[in-house]
Scaffold this motif. Structure first.
Motif, short mmCIF file in Angstrom:
data_model
loop_
_atom_site.label_atom_id
_atom_site.label_comp_id
_atom_site.label_asym_id
_atom_site.label_seq_id
_atom_site.Cartn_x
_atom_site.Cartn_y
_atom_site.Cartn_z
N UNK A 1 30.35 31.38 46.48
CA UNK A 1 29.38 33.27 45.49
C UNK A 1 28.71 33.18 47.46
N UNK A 2 28.79 34.39 47.64
CA UNK A 2 29.05 35.66 46.94
C UNK A 2 30.81 36.18 47.63
N UNK A 3 31.39 35.18 48.65
CA UNK A 3 33.06 35.55 49.12
C UNK A 3 33.78 33.63 49.20
N UNK A 4 34.96 34.11 48.34
CA UNK A 4 35.48 35.09 47.68
C UNK A 4 35.00 35.86 46.14
N UNK A 5 34.23 35.52 46.06
CA UNK A 5 34.05 34.91 44.21
C UNK A 5 35.08 34.38 43.57
N UNK A 6 34.01 33.68 42.39
CA UNK A 6 35.26 33.48 40.89
C UNK A 6 35.79 34.62 40.40
N UNK A 7 36.99 34.28 39.59
CA UNK A 7 37.25 35.65 39.17
C UNK A 7 38.51 34.96 38.02
N UNK A 8 38.67 36.01 37.18
CA UNK A 8 39.87 35.73 36.28
C UNK A 8 40.26 36.77 35.94
N UNK A 9 41.26 37.14 34.51
CA UNK A 9 41.55 38.38 34.25
C UNK A 9 41.47 38.85 32.37
N UNK A 10 40.66 39.93 32.32
CA UNK A 10 40.57 40.14 31.60
C UNK A 10 41.64 41.51 30.90
N UNK A 11 42.71 40.89 30.37
CA UNK A 11 43.78 42.06 29.98
C UNK A 11 44.18 42.88 31.06
N UNK A 12 44.57 41.80 31.75
CA UNK A 12 45.22 42.45 33.28
C UNK A 12 43.91 43.23 34.21
N UNK A 13 42.88 42.60 33.45
CA UNK A 13 41.80 43.44 34.96
C UNK A 13 41.47 42.40 35.65
N UNK A 14 41.46 42.42 37.08
CA UNK A 14 39.69 41.41 37.64
C UNK A 14 38.49 41.38 36.98
N UNK A 15 38.19 39.98 36.31
CA UNK A 15 36.46 40.09 35.68
C UNK A 15 36.32 38.97 37.19
N UNK A 16 35.61 39.81 37.99
CA UNK A 16 34.41 38.66 38.65
C UNK A 16 33.94 37.62 38.27
N UNK A 17 33.40 36.64 37.70
CA UNK A 17 32.04 36.02 37.76
C UNK A 17 31.37 34.70 38.91
N UNK A 18 30.52 36.01 37.96
CA UNK A 18 29.14 35.32 38.96
C UNK A 18 27.92 34.25 38.76
N UNK A 19 28.13 34.30 37.65
CA UNK A 19 27.34 33.24 37.04
C UNK A 19 27.68 32.56 35.52
N UNK A 20 28.20 30.81 35.26
CA UNK A 20 28.43 30.21 34.42
C UNK A 20 27.88 29.22 34.80
N UNK A 21 27.78 28.55 33.68
CA UNK A 21 27.52 27.34 33.20
C UNK A 21 27.73 26.24 32.09
#
Length: 159
Positions: free
Chosen positions: A77-97
């Protein structure tokens, strides 16, 4: 040396190191000018190689531990950023615990969605995703995103 905060991101650490580095370089330049600088060769046995960051590094692997994933998200964070896919669309994840909640099931399964976030199964427990960004949307807390959008429990992320 700088203290690394528990919620430090790659961006905030960069900012801290910029300030610390600027102070060191000014001191070093002054000592060079005065001829009082002490040179110390690097101990190559204690050095490590950090490869160049690229976007692929941010792809979240839910077969890893919740702590590893949380650190990946903060570190990229901020680049390249964490991401996953939700139903084929990119979901960027900015904060998680990491979460102490335990569930059985496949890693990456979206277990619960509520105002606290998105609870996702990992190899050793769960991760609570608190801030996301969907394509063509602004970065926002999950609590705001779910007011106008649906995230289906049982969906496996990463696909």
């Amino acid at each position: 040396e700088v203290e690394i905060d528990k919620e430090e991101t790659g961006g905030s650490l960069f900012d801290k190191l910029t300030v610390a580095g600027s102070e060191v370089i000014l001191t070093t330049l002054k000592k060079l000018e005065e001829g009082t600088v002490t040179r110390t060769p690097q101990d190559h046995s204690k050095s490590t190689y950090a490869k160049m960051l690229d976007k692929k590094m941010g792809n979240i692997d839910f077969e890893k531990s919740a702590e590893e994933i949380e650190r990946l998200i903060r570190g990229l964070n901020p680049w390249p950023g964490g991401y996953t896919y939700y139903k084929g669309e990119v979901m960027k994840v900015w904060k998680a615990i990491p979460s102490d909640t335990m569930y059985q099931g496949e890693e990456g399964t979206l277990l619960e969605v509520n105002k606290d976030g998105i609870l996702v199964k990992t190899s050793d427990g769960c991760l609570l995703i608190q801030e996301i960004q969907m394509p063509n949307k602004k970065r926002m807390p999950v609590s705001e995103y779910i007011k106008g959008n649906t995230l289906e429990e049982g969906t496996v992320l990463g696909i």
